[in-house]
Write an enzyme that holds these catalytic residues in place. Structure first.
Site, short mmCIF file in Angstrom:
data_model
loop_
_atom_site.label_atom_id
_atom_site.label_comp_id
_atom_site.label_asym_id
_atom_site.label_seq_id
_atom_site.Cartn_x
_atom_site.Cartn_y
_atom_site.Cartn_z
N GLY A 1 -0.76 8.78 6.59
CA GLY A 1 -1.41 7.47 6.64
C GLY A 1 -0.88 6.59 5.53
CE LYS A 2 2.26 4.46 1.13
NZ LYS A 2 2.78 5.65 0.45
N GLY A 3 -1.94 2.52 3.49
CA GLY A 3 -2.75 1.31 3.54
C GLY A 3 -2.19 0.28 2.59
#
Ligand code: NAD
Length: 429
Positions: A118-120
């Site tokens: 994931g990444k944000g």
């Protein structure tokens, strides 16, 4: 024997070589083709599981209301909760976050830890925001994501311009909504709030471990091994410190404002003190200043780029004179440089393996938080070493078995592991 020939893909435009999204795609395509993955599975592996966009209203210190845009992309949850950092920068884009999220999926799969990717990110300029404003942005972003993150769902971590304090705010906000303290919702926390010992050193320690493993393949001993490191920050500085302690000869450190060289090996502790005092590695009494643009091309055994992406390109790869390239940074080599390095016979420890020590100790942090039982630093380091050595051997054995270069092998291994999990689980419909 390596039978793989890496295709030279001519980019559509001059700067396409420097687009990390295209580099990641080229490497994905190569590995998928070599694995013989069918088109349907390729489609599944390419598509992020979830993309969340939030608009974050925040009152600034001067009373004005501002709205910030934030993203969280969960590329894969096939092998476990999504895992990956959150970055704050003015130029964060959904495309960038997507690419970085898939990168995390492959990285977690290479080291075989039970996470997806994931990444944000939040579009903002942290230099223009006060601590209070950053705290309000972080807390509201967390509240907007409440249903989508959690110890079993998606576990964020620090990335560019976020840190332990940011993670503490996320943990607190999430815990206030859950009505009980949930430390395992994020990693990279301060130690007294459930952080892990050894986390800040982990990426550099991982680089040191895989470099040691690579040396064995060349029959080189540490004391006579010359190492050039680009970047003297978290990853480069820690790699230098740990390698020097382990007996390697660090002959050059390259920073953005200059480079320093000593053929007999630099005293890293003294160089660290010099930089602290003067703000630069330049004019270090224990070495000589050299041209920073040429330092990467020194005759050396190990080159460890640990500063930034796109430093080894189709324009300069032919000039490298190292035996081993250990990619401490993310994406230091463009995909167009791959075939040149292959022709030169440089042994690459690819980024998704070389710098995975950080996410591995993040995994340890998550495990410790969920057990409520904390390990001492020696245990963290031993378990990190075990995983890094195993992963290095997995990648190299895979490369030998399939006649491919290490980078393709790392991607093939990762894709294979994720595809296998998807096939075993079957499709819920
Ligand atoms: P950092 O900011 O602590 O250190 C980077 C260092 O590189 C700084 O000292 C900076 O001055 C120097 N630098 C910048 N441009 C340079 C240039 N052109 N030439 C030479 N030196 C230059 O960052 P970091 O956390 O060490 O991260 C470095 C790389 O490693 C990034 O690509 C990052 O994504 C990757 N990475 C970091 C971690 C981690 O745990 N910190 C984990 C995985 C990957």
């Amino acid at each position: 024997m390596v039978t793989e020939s890496i295709p030279t893909i001519v980019p559509q435009s001059a700067d396409a070589e420097f687009n990390p999204l295209l580099s990641a795609e080229a490497r994905f395509d190569q590995a998928a083709e070599r694995l013989g993955l069918d088109e349907g599975m390729q489609k599944v592996l390419r598509s992020p599981a979830r993309e969340i966009i939030v608009h974050i209203p925040v009152q600034l210190d001067d009373g004005r209301l501002e709205v910030f845009t934030g993203y969280r992309v969960q590329h894969s949850i096939a092998r476990g909760p999504a895992k990956g950092g959150i970055r704050y920068a003015p130029d964060v884009s959904l495309d960038e976050v997507r690419a970085l999220a898939s990168w995390m999926t492959w990285k977690c799969a290479v080291v075989n830890i039970p996470f997806g990717g994931g990444k944000g990110g939040i579009i903002c300029d942290p230099n223009l925001l006060s601590t209070g404003e950053l705290e309000r942005i972080t807390r509201r972003y967390t509240a907007e994501l409440f249903e989508f993150i959690g110890p079993e769902i998606d576990v964020p971590a620090p990335d560019m311009n976020t840190n332990e304090q940011t993670m503490a705010w996320i943990m607190d906000t999430y815990s206030m909504h859950s009505r009980h303290t949930q430390t395992a919702v994020v990693t990279g926390k301060p130690i007294n709030l459930g952080g892990s010992r050894g986390r800040s050193e982990a990426t550099g320690r991982g680089c040191m471990i895989v470099t040691s493993e690579a040396l064995k393949r060349f029959g080189l001993d540490r004391a006579s091994t010359r190492v050039v490191i680009q970047g003297f920050g978290n990853v480069g500085g820690m790699s230098a410190k740990l390698m020097a302690q382990a007996g390697f000869k660090i002959v050059a450190i390259v920073e953005y404002d200059g480079a320093v060289y000593n053929t007999n090996g630099l005293d890293i502790a003294a160089l660290t003190a010099h930089r602290k005092e003067t703000g630069s590695v330049v004019d270090f009494p224990g070495g000589e200043n050299i041209d920073r643009d040429e330092a990467m091309f020194l005759d050396t055994d190990v080159l460890l780029p640990a500063a930034k992406e796109n430093v080894i390109t189709s324009h300069n790869a032919s000039r490298l004179r190292c035996k081993i390239l250990c990619e401490g940074a993310n994406g230091p080599t463009t995909h167009l440089a791959d075939s040149i390095l292959a022709e030169k016979g440089i042994f690459i420890v690819p980024d998704i393996l070389a710098n995975a020590g950080g996410v591995t100790v993040s995994y340890f942090e998550w495990v410790q938080d969920r057990q409520g039982y904390f390990w001492n630093e020696q245990l963290v380091n031993e378990r990190l070493e075990q995983i890094m050595v195993e992963s290095f051997n997995d990648v190299v054995a895979y490369a030998e078995k399939h006649g491919v270069h290490n980078r393709t092998a790392a991607y093939m291994l990762a894709l294979d592991r994720v595809a296998f999990a998807i096939k075993l689980r079957g499709l819920y419909a």
